[in-house]
Design a protein around this motif. Structure first.
Motif, PDB file in Angstrom:
ATOM      1  N   MET A   1       0.788  -1.250   0.087  1.00  0.00           N
ATOM      2  CA  MET A   1      -0.140  -0.064   0.026  1.00  0.00           C
ATOM      3  C   MET A   1       0.835   1.216   0.124  1.00  0.00           C
ATOM      4  O   MET A   1       2.165   1.171   0.419  1.00  0.00           O
ATOM      5  CB  MET A   1      -0.802   0.159   1.303  1.00  0.00           C
ATOM      6  N   ASP A   2       0.461   2.227  -0.672  1.00  0.00           N
ATOM      7  CA  ASP A   2       1.089   3.470  -0.954  1.00  0.00           C
ATOM      8  C   ASP A   2       0.374   4.647  -0.097  1.00  0.00           C
ATOM      9  O   ASP A   2      -0.624   5.084  -0.477  1.00  0.00           O
ATOM     10  CB  ASP A   2       1.475   3.656  -2.334  1.00  0.00           C
ATOM     11  N   ARG A   3       0.691   5.202   1.170  1.00  0.00           N
ATOM     12  CA  ARG A   3      -0.059   5.899   1.932  1.00  0.00           C
ATOM     13  C   ARG A   3       0.155   7.228   1.372  1.00  0.00           C
ATOM     14  O   ARG A   3      -0.500   8.103   1.537  1.00  0.00           O
ATOM     15  CB  ARG A   3       0.695   5.891   3.426  1.00  0.00           C
ATOM     16  N   GLU A   4       1.040   7.579   0.356  1.00  0.00           N
ATOM     17  CA  GLU A   4       1.408   8.805  -0.153  1.00  0.00           C
ATOM     18  C   GLU A   4       0.247   9.163  -1.307  1.00  0.00           C
ATOM     19  O   GLU A   4      -0.214  10.042  -1.599  1.00  0.00           O
ATOM     20  CB  GLU A   4       2.636   8.871  -0.860  1.00  0.00           C
ATOM     21  N   ARG A   5      -0.114   7.756  -1.902  1.00  0.00           N
ATOM     22  CA  ARG A   5      -1.244   8.066  -2.958  1.00  0.00           C
ATOM     23  C   ARG A   5      -2.812   7.931  -2.083  1.00  0.00           C
ATOM     24  O   ARG A   5      -3.539   8.529  -2.830  1.00  0.00           O
ATOM     25  CB  ARG A   5      -1.270   6.923  -3.806  1.00  0.00           C
ATOM     26  N   CYS A   6      -2.768   7.392  -1.059  1.00  0.00           N
ATOM     27  CA  CYS A   6      -4.127   7.236  -0.295  1.00  0.00           C
ATOM     28  C   CYS A   6      -4.699   8.541  -0.184  1.00  0.00           C
ATOM     29  O   CYS A   6      -4.225   9.602   0.479  1.00  0.00           O
ATOM     30  CB  CYS A   6      -3.914   6.629   1.065  1.00  0.00           C
ATOM     31  N   GLY A   8      -7.685   8.394   1.490  1.00  0.00           N
ATOM     32  CA  GLY A   8      -8.579   8.329   2.834  1.00  0.00           C
ATOM     33  C   GLY A   8     -10.036   8.120   2.199  1.00  0.00           C
ATOM     34  O   GLY A   8     -11.129   8.212   3.178  1.00  0.00           O
ATOM     35  N   ALA A   9     -10.402   7.483   1.126  1.00  0.00           N
ATOM     36  CA  ALA A   9     -11.533   7.545   0.663  1.00  0.00           C
ATOM     37  C   ALA A   9     -12.346   5.996   1.591  1.00  0.00           C
ATOM     38  O   ALA A   9     -13.595   6.213   1.635  1.00  0.00           O
ATOM     39  CB  ALA A   9     -11.763   6.920  -0.877  1.00  0.00           C
ATOM     40  N   GLY A  10     -11.586   5.119   2.044  1.00  0.00           N
ATOM     41  CA  GLY A  10     -12.030   4.298   3.215  1.00  0.00           C
ATOM     42  C   GLY A  10     -12.749   3.104   2.321  1.00  0.00           C
ATOM     43  O   GLY A  10     -13.197   2.137   3.095  1.00  0.00           O
ATOM     44  N   MET A  11     -12.773   2.811   0.967  1.00  0.00           N
ATOM     45  CA  MET A  11     -13.175   1.649   0.232  1.00  0.00           C
ATOM     46  C   MET A  11     -12.672   0.518   0.791  1.00  0.00           C
ATOM     47  O   MET A  11     -13.131  -0.698   0.862  1.00  0.00           O
ATOM     48  CB  MET A  11     -12.955   1.785  -1.353  1.00  0.00           C
ATOM     49  N   PHE A  20      -7.604  -4.201   6.712  1.00  0.00           N
ATOM     50  CA  PHE A  20      -7.204  -2.707   6.593  1.00  0.00           C
ATOM     51  C   PHE A  20      -7.849  -1.743   7.239  1.00  0.00           C
ATOM     52  O   PHE A  20      -9.023  -2.321   7.924  1.00  0.00           O
ATOM     53  CB  PHE A  20      -7.563  -2.097   5.143  1.00  0.00           C
ATOM     54  N   ASP A  21      -7.308  -0.541   8.016  1.00  0.00           N
ATOM     55  CA  ASP A  21      -8.034   0.043   8.954  1.00  0.00           C
ATOM     56  C   ASP A  21      -7.545   1.605   8.386  1.00  0.00           C
ATOM     57  O   ASP A  21      -6.976   1.905   7.294  1.00  0.00           O
ATOM     58  CB  ASP A  21      -7.582   0.026  10.376  1.00  0.00           C
ATOM     59  N   GLN A  22      -8.289   2.590   9.125  1.00  0.00           N
ATOM     60  CA  GLN A  22      -7.663   3.825   8.586  1.00  0.00           C
ATOM     61  C   GLN A  22      -7.197   4.786   9.779  1.00  0.00           C
ATOM     62  O   GLN A  22      -7.627   4.446  10.806  1.00  0.00           O
ATOM     63  CB  GLN A  22      -9.124   4.738   8.084  1.00  0.00           C
ATOM     64  N   ASP A  23      -6.394   5.322   9.744  1.00  0.00           N
ATOM     65  CA  ASP A  23      -5.506   6.293  10.751  1.00  0.00           C
ATOM     66  C   ASP A  23      -6.581   7.363  11.137  1.00  0.00           C
ATOM     67  O   ASP A  23      -7.089   8.147  10.354  1.00  0.00           O
ATOM     68  CB  ASP A  23      -4.290   6.694  10.126  1.00  0.00           C
ATOM     69  N   ASP A  24      -6.275   7.349  12.555  1.00  0.00           N
ATOM     70  CA  ASP A  24      -7.270   8.105  13.162  1.00  0.00           C
ATOM     71  C   ASP A  24      -6.954   9.755  12.887  1.00  0.00           C
ATOM     72  O   ASP A  24      -7.597  10.703  13.150  1.00  0.00           O
ATOM     73  CB  ASP A  24      -7.517   8.009  14.495  1.00  0.00           C
ATOM     74  N   GLU A  25      -5.617   9.928  12.679  1.00  0.00           N
ATOM     75  CA  GLU A  25      -5.110  11.323  12.374  1.00  0.00           C
ATOM     76  C   GLU A  25      -5.476  11.835  10.950  1.00  0.00           C
ATOM     77  O   GLU A  25      -5.693  12.773  10.962  1.00  0.00           O
ATOM     78  CB  GLU A  25      -3.542  11.415  12.914  1.00  0.00           C
ATOM     79  N   LYS A  28      -5.818   8.056   6.363  1.00  0.00           N
ATOM     80  CA  LYS A  28      -4.999   7.038   5.497  1.00  0.00           C
ATOM     81  C   LYS A  28      -4.954   5.577   5.810  1.00  0.00           C
ATOM     82  O   LYS A  28      -5.136   5.347   6.908  1.00  0.00           O
ATOM     83  CB  LYS A  28      -3.770   7.732   4.967  1.00  0.00           C
ATOM     84  N   VAL A  29      -5.034   4.768   4.769  1.00  0.00           N
ATOM     85  CA  VAL A  29      -5.060   3.206   5.089  1.00  0.00           C
ATOM     86  C   VAL A  29      -3.754   2.956   6.039  1.00  0.00           C
ATOM     87  O   VAL A  29      -2.874   3.490   5.904  1.00  0.00           O
ATOM     88  CB  VAL A  29      -4.899   2.716   3.646  1.00  0.00           C
ATOM     89  N   LEU A  30      -4.216   2.005   6.804  1.00  0.00           N
ATOM     90  CA  LEU A  30      -3.259   1.313   7.716  1.00  0.00           C
ATOM     91  C   LEU A  30      -3.559  -0.268   7.584  1.00  0.00           C
ATOM     92  O   LEU A  30      -4.505  -0.620   7.356  1.00  0.00           O
ATOM     93  CB  LEU A  30      -3.732   1.585   9.239  1.00  0.00           C
ATOM     94  N   LEU A  31      -2.386  -0.897   7.271  1.00  0.00           N
ATOM     95  CA  LEU A  31      -2.447  -2.319   7.059  1.00  0.00           C
ATOM     96  C   LEU A  31      -2.291  -3.195   8.444  1.00  0.00           C
ATOM     97  O   LEU A  31      -1.561  -3.076   9.215  1.00  0.00           O
ATOM     98  CB  LEU A  31      -0.984  -2.731   6.182  1.00  0.00           C
ATOM     99  N   LEU A  32      -3.631  -3.952   8.288  1.00  0.00           N
ATOM    100  CA  LEU A  32      -3.621  -4.785   9.732  1.00  0.00           C
ATOM    101  C   LEU A  32      -2.864  -6.049   9.532  1.00  0.00           C
ATOM    102  O   LEU A  32      -2.379  -6.663  10.311  1.00  0.00           O
ATOM    103  CB  LEU A  32      -5.246  -4.870  10.157  1.00  0.00           C
ATOM    104  N   ASP A  33      -3.234  -6.643   8.378  1.00  0.00           N
ATOM    105  CA  ASP A  33      -2.464  -7.998   8.027  1.00  0.00           C
ATOM    106  C   ASP A  33      -1.948  -7.862   6.756  1.00  0.00           C
ATOM    107  O   ASP A  33      -2.590  -7.960   5.876  1.00  0.00           O
ATOM    108  CB  ASP A  33      -3.744  -9.044   8.140  1.00  0.00           C
ATOM    109  N   PRO A  34      -0.446  -8.167   6.684  1.00  0.00           N
ATOM    110  CA  PRO A  34       0.106  -7.989   5.488  1.00  0.00           C
ATOM    111  C   PRO A  34       0.105  -9.323   4.702  1.00  0.00           C
ATOM    112  O   PRO A  34       0.286  -9.308   3.334  1.00  0.00           O
ATOM    113  CB  PRO A  34       1.711  -7.713   5.983  1.00  0.00           C
TER     114      PRO A  34
END
Length: 66
Positions: A1-6, A8-11, A20-25, A28-34
């Protein structure tokens, strides 16, 4: 995943919440399970990659079924 491109649409989170999850701050996408299992989570991860409006998710083939 590329957090720079993200954007935050959340799809990804809606499609594969076990992967996946979204960073509260920044939202942007967070990877829970690679390396999600190939069954349900793996299928959902593939769909999330397909639905991402910014193509911020890249799938890498694993070593085999888990």
């Amino acid at each position: 995943m590329d957090r720079e491109r993200c954007i935050g649409a959340g799809m990804c989170v809606l499609t594969a919440p076990d992967v996946f999850d979204q960073d509260d701050e920044d939202g942007k996408v967070l990877l829970l399970d690679p390396a999600p299992p190939r069954r349900a989570a793996g299928t959902a991860a593939r769909q999330a990659a397909h639905l991402c409006p910014m193509s911020a998710i890249t799938l890498v083939p694993g070593d085999g079924p888990r």
